[in-house]
Design an enzyme around this catalytic site. Structure first.
Site, PDB file in Angstrom:
ATOM      1  N   GLU B  47       0.833  -1.211   0.000  1.00 32.52           N
ATOM      2  CA  GLU B  47       0.000   0.000   0.000  1.00 32.52           C
ATOM      3  C   GLU B  47       0.867   1.260   0.000  1.00 32.52           C
ATOM      4  OE1 GLU B  47      -3.060  -0.209  -0.487  1.00 32.52           O
ATOM      5  OE2 GLU B  47      -3.619  -2.219   0.164  1.00 32.52           O
ATOM      6  N   ASN B  51       1.275   3.975  -3.088  1.00 28.35           N
ATOM      7  CA  ASN B  51       0.960   5.403  -2.891  1.00 28.35           C
ATOM      8  C   ASN B  51       2.073   6.302  -3.438  1.00 28.35           C
ATOM      9  OD1 ASN B  51      -1.542   5.117  -1.761  1.00 28.35           O
ATOM     10  ND2 ASN B  51      -0.896   5.508   0.348  1.00 28.35           N
ATOM     11  N   ARG B 105      -9.094   3.870  -7.634  1.00 32.96           N
ATOM     12  CA  ARG B 105      -8.484   3.640  -6.331  1.00 32.96           C
ATOM     13  C   ARG B 105      -9.605   3.436  -5.316  1.00 32.96           C
ATOM     14  NH1 ARG B 105      -4.262   1.711  -6.150  1.00 32.96           N
ATOM     15  NH2 ARG B 105      -3.601   2.691  -4.222  1.00 32.96           N
TER      16      ARG B 105
END
Lengths: 102, 141
Positions: B47, B51, B105
Site C-alpha cells: 500500500e 501510494n 483507487r
C-alpha cells in the site's frame, strides 16, 4: 506472472495470478476494457485459485469492473478464494457486491 | 537490545511493488512471523509503495526509499518519496477517500496500513515528499 483470460459468451473469466497488486490490477483493467469494446461483457468472474496476495488496488479494480457490468445488469463473480483473499474481501466489504461461484 | 537494519532505494515503477514486498518479507523472516503476520506486513508495504508511485510521483519518475529495522521483536518500516506531498494528511487517511477516483483507487490504502500494522505515522510536505512510518510487533512463538 501474468493474468490469463477466457471469454465464454458474454462472460469473461480472469485467472488472477499469485499476487494481485496495482501492477497486475492495471493489466486486468486494460484487458477487460479492450475486450469489452469488441464484445459487450455482461459478467466477469475472478478465479483466485492461484492467488495468495491482494491489496487495496485489487479492490479498486474489482469495484471498477462492478460499475461496468452493473450497467448491463451483469454480475461480478469470485471463485477459488483462499484464506488470505477471503480476509481482504471481507474487510473491504466486497462480498456485498460479488457472487461466489464454485 | 540488538538492532538490525536494511535500506533499499528503487525506481518509482509498479513492477517494483512486488520487489518491495519480497525484500521486506525476506528481511523480516528472521523474526519467524506467522503466515498471517507476514501477509499483513506485505500488504502494508504494498500500500505504501503504491501510494508513492501513484500519488507521490503521479506515475512519473522518482526514487522510493524503503528502510526496515528490527529492534527486539518489533519491525519498523519506513517508506518515503520526494514527490508532490499530501496537502491534507488527515483527509488522505480517511477510509474510502481517494484523490484519484478516476484511477479506480479504493481509498483504502492507509486504512489497510492501519489495520495490518500496530502503528502508523504519516508526515508530508507539499513539493517535498511523504514519509510513512509503520511498526508491528511479532509475537514470540
Amino acid at each position: 506472472m501474468e493474468p490469463e483470460y477466457k471469454l465464454m459468451g458474454n462472460t469473461l473469466v480472469v485467472y488472477v495470478p499469485q499476487e494481485l497488486d496495482h501492477h497486475i490490477a492495471g493489466k486486468i483493467k486494460a484487458y477487460s476494457e479492450e475486450i469489452g469494446r469488441e464484445n459487450p461483457l455482461k459478467n466477469i468472474i475472478f478465479d483466485f485459485s492461484d492467488t495468495v496476495f491482494m491489496d487495496s488496488a485489487g479492490i479498486g479494480m474489482i469495484m471498477g469492473r462492478y460499475r461496468v457490468v452493473q450497467r448491463q445488469n451483469g454480475f461480478i463473480g469470485v471463485k477459488g478464494v483462499g484464506a488470505s483473499i477471503h480476509r481482504i474481501l471481507e474487510i473491504s466489504g466486497l462480498y456485498k457486491l460479488v457472487e461466489i461461484c464454485e | 537490545m540488538e538492532t538490525q537494519e536494511m535500506t533499499l532505494e528503487f525506481d518509482s515503477d509498479s513492477s517494483n511493488e512486488g520487489f518491495a514486498r519480497v525484500a521486506v518479507a525476506a528481511f523480516a523472516a528472521r523474526m519467524d512471523p506467522t503466515m498471517e503476520e507476514m501477509t499483513d506486513i506485505k500488504t502494508a508495504v504494498s500500500e505504501a509503495v503504491t501510494n508513492c508511485i501513484i500519488h507521490g510521483y503521479e506515475g512519473g519518475q522518482g526514487k522510493i526509499r524503503l528502510e526496515c529495522k528490527i529492534q527486539g521483536n518489533i519491525l519498523f518500516v519506513t517508506v518515503s518519496d520526494k514527490g508532490c506531498g499530501i496537502a491534507d494528511v488527515d483527509k488522505a487517511m480517511e477510509p474510502l477517500y481517494t484523490s484519484k477516483p478516476e484511477l479506480e483507487r479504493s481509498g483504502m490504502g492507509f486504512a489497510f496500513m492501519e489495520a495490518f500494522m500496530d502503528e502508523l505515522k504519516v508526515s508530508s510536505m507539499l513539493q517535498g515528499g511523504t514519509v510513512v512510518q509503520m511498526s508491528k510487533k511479532i509475537e514470540k512463538k
